[in-house]
Design a protein around this motif. Sequence first.
Motif, PDB file in Angstrom:
ATOM      1  N   PRO A 198     -24.732 152.334  20.701  1.00 51.01           N
ATOM      2  CA  PRO A 198     -24.533 152.159  19.358  1.00 51.01           C
ATOM      3  C   PRO A 198     -25.264 151.026  19.060  1.00 51.01           C
ATOM      4  CG  PRO A 198     -22.600 151.786  20.575  1.00 51.01           C
ATOM      5  CD  PRO A 198     -23.314 152.347  21.603  1.00 51.01           C
ATOM      6  N   PHE A 199     -25.605 150.009  19.862  1.00 51.17           N
ATOM      7  CA  PHE A 199     -26.424 148.625  19.441  1.00 51.17           C
ATOM      8  C   PHE A 199     -27.633 149.074  19.123  1.00 51.17           C
ATOM      9  CE2 PHE A 199     -28.924 145.482  21.061  1.00 51.17           C
ATOM     10  CZ  PHE A 199     -28.527 144.310  19.979  1.00 51.17           C
ATOM     11  N   SER A 204     -31.502 149.683  15.025  1.00 54.06           N
ATOM     12  CA  SER A 204     -32.858 150.701  14.670  1.00 54.06           C
ATOM     13  C   SER A 204     -32.830 150.763  12.914  1.00 54.06           C
ATOM     14  CB  SER A 204     -32.954 151.766  15.417  1.00 54.06           C
ATOM     15  OG  SER A 204     -31.948 152.589  14.954  1.00 54.06           O
ATOM     16  N   LYS A 205     -31.733 150.413  12.588  1.00 55.15           N
ATOM     17  CA  LYS A 205     -31.710 150.681  11.193  1.00 55.15           C
ATOM     18  C   LYS A 205     -31.715 149.632  10.160  1.00 55.15           C
ATOM     19  CE  LYS A 205     -28.110 154.384  11.617  1.00 55.15           C
ATOM     20  NZ  LYS A 205     -26.847 154.954  11.217  1.00 55.15           N
ATOM     21  N   LEU A 206     -32.103 148.224  10.807  1.00 56.95           N
ATOM     22  CA  LEU A 206     -32.348 147.098  10.113  1.00 56.95           C
ATOM     23  C   LEU A 206     -33.697 147.299   9.425  1.00 56.95           C
ATOM     24  CD1 LEU A 206     -31.474 144.395  12.678  1.00 56.95           C
ATOM     25  CD2 LEU A 206     -30.293 145.208  10.884  1.00 56.95           C
ATOM     26  N   LEU A 213     -37.661 148.029  18.993  1.00 49.68           N
ATOM     27  CA  LEU A 213     -38.226 147.223  20.080  1.00 49.68           C
ATOM     28  C   LEU A 213     -37.413 146.094  20.382  1.00 49.68           C
ATOM     29  CD1 LEU A 213     -40.415 146.906  22.213  1.00 49.68           C
ATOM     30  CD2 LEU A 213     -41.907 146.075  20.288  1.00 49.68           C
ATOM     31  N   SER A 214     -37.213 145.365  19.253  1.00 49.81           N
ATOM     32  CA  SER A 214     -36.546 144.106  19.434  1.00 49.81           C
ATOM     33  C   SER A 214     -35.238 144.194  19.849  1.00 49.81           C
ATOM     34  CB  SER A 214     -36.542 143.292  18.049  1.00 49.81           C
ATOM     35  OG  SER A 214     -37.733 142.918  17.670  1.00 49.81           O
ATOM     36  N   ILE A 246     -30.654 152.628  28.128  1.00 46.55           N
ATOM     37  CA  ILE A 246     -31.782 152.913  26.949  1.00 46.55           C
ATOM     38  C   ILE A 246     -32.609 154.299  27.209  1.00 46.55           C
ATOM     39  CG2 ILE A 246     -33.687 152.070  25.292  1.00 46.55           C
ATOM     40  CD1 ILE A 246     -32.655 149.315  25.795  1.00 46.55           C
ATOM     41  N   GLY A 247     -32.841 154.672  28.418  1.00 50.67           N
ATOM     42  CA  GLY A 247     -33.604 155.871  28.692  1.00 50.67           C
ATOM     43  C   GLY A 247     -32.738 157.143  28.228  1.00 50.67           C
ATOM     44  N   ARG A 248     -31.416 156.958  28.115  1.00 49.91           N
ATOM     45  CA  ARG A 248     -30.432 158.095  27.760  1.00 49.91           C
ATOM     46  C   ARG A 248     -30.159 158.261  26.452  1.00 49.91           C
ATOM     47  NH1 ARG A 248     -27.603 160.088  32.224  1.00 49.91           N
ATOM     48  NH2 ARG A 248     -25.745 160.288  31.071  1.00 49.91           N
ATOM     49  N   THR A 249     -30.855 157.192  25.599  1.00 47.88           N
ATOM     50  CA  THR A 249     -30.860 157.424  24.106  1.00 47.88           C
ATOM     51  C   THR A 249     -31.875 158.083  23.490  1.00 47.88           C
ATOM     52  OG1 THR A 249     -31.860 155.261  23.463  1.00 47.88           O
ATOM     53  CG2 THR A 249     -29.567 155.222  24.221  1.00 47.88           C
ATOM     54  N   PRO A 250     -31.748 158.555  22.158  1.00 50.98           N
ATOM     55  CA  PRO A 250     -33.077 159.032  21.329  1.00 50.98           C
ATOM     56  C   PRO A 250     -34.189 158.101  21.369  1.00 50.98           C
ATOM     57  CG  PRO A 250     -30.835 159.469  20.348  1.00 50.98           C
ATOM     58  CD  PRO A 250     -30.542 158.584  21.160  1.00 50.98           C
ATOM     59  N   PHE A 251     -34.057 156.874  21.576  1.00 49.97           N
ATOM     60  CA  PHE A 251     -34.836 155.775  21.339  1.00 49.97           C
ATOM     61  C   PHE A 251     -35.845 155.605  22.644  1.00 49.97           C
ATOM     62  CE2 PHE A 251     -31.080 154.814  18.840  1.00 49.97           C
ATOM     63  CZ  PHE A 251     -31.695 155.077  17.511  1.00 49.97           C
ATOM     64  N   LYS A 252     -35.774 156.417  23.756  1.00 49.73           N
ATOM     65  CA  LYS A 252     -36.426 155.985  24.735  1.00 49.73           C
ATOM     66  C   LYS A 252     -37.933 156.129  24.618  1.00 49.73           C
ATOM     67  CE  LYS A 252     -37.758 158.084  29.442  1.00 49.73           C
ATOM     68  NZ  LYS A 252     -37.726 159.130  30.190  1.00 49.73           N
TER      69      LYS A 252
END
Length: 382
Positions: A198-199, A204-206, A213-214, A246-252
């Motif tokens: 969730p973090f 990512s919506k900022l 990346l940040s 993070i590798g298990r999220t869509p953002f990997k």
Amino acid sequence: MFIFQIVIVLLATKIAGHFTVRLGQPSVLGKILIGIIIGPAMLGWITDSEVMQTFSQIGVILLMFLAGLETDLEDLNANMKGAIFVAIGGVILPIAMSYPLALAFGLTQGQAIFIGLTLAATSVSISVQTLSEIGWLKSKEGSALLGAAVLDDIIVVVLIAIAMSFLVGDDVSIPALIGGKVFFFVLLFVVMKWVIPPFIKAFSKLRVTEATLSGALIACFALAYVGEHYFGIATIIGAFFIGIAIGRTPFKEAVEHKVEPIASGIFVPFFFVSIGLSVTFVGITENIWFLVIFSIVAILSKLIGSGIGAKLAGFNWRSSVGIGAGMVSRGEVALILAGMGLSSGLLPAEDYTPMVIVIIITTLVTPPMLKGIFGNRSHHIK
């Protein structure tokens, strides 16, 4: 001036890496060797400094973060039995072989125990880079090796803390020490499962540049810091597991493609060069036998101990020897422990330089051994 050192380090490591690859070896071997050449031991173009150490630490944290991103948690769990066997073999045999040897060289029991524990450490970062280059990082052997190296470091850190509490007289509560390590991994599990996804999604919506990346880097460095500062766990452990999360999220993919250029382009070369900065050849002839014998024992003890552990876990002989070879590198973990030993008196001053060179030798032989045993699996996998 540090700006000039940046130029030297990046230019030297990239050229050295290129020629090493042309010679059929992983580029990491050339990068470590060039660190020795441009460092205080030979040319003296690069010196150790606080900024150098900072860049180096960021480099190894990002390297392990990327390894976490590329690690499949299911594969890691599936090979956990192998990781446990490899880690145990990789701790027991180096201690069993080096302890009596240290006594034979006239060291005290406390000093012999400390040297044994120092040589039981493993630096997975060198093996990660090599396995990535030859295409074996995403394999059952790679997963077992990663898991074993992480377990190995945890075991050694706890044993070192316990040993120093007895040998140096630090007032340390053993149950509190072990309890703190356990609590960190419980905290890490909670953060990986319920906080990171969730973090990263929210971050990512900022409406700012490179928010995802940040967010990923904030999580990586935050857990690396918390683990080291509050629980005495090496920064690379926290970074590795946050990479897995993070590798298990869509953002990997987005994170990996943006961190890789930052890491490989500037910070990771400093990590490889920093290993060579510890080398000095002053007074080495007086301790040449110490250096030669301990180098042989350091290499064989991990190769055999971890290799037997892998074989007992069901790997074939080639994979077992390859996993054993991947555990040989002591790298930055053992260098840190050697520094602790020097400052506490558990590593005699006259044995510090030979021990550092032993650690460097184990680090240098690991990439060619891995390449020789496993070979190139794919030229398309980084």
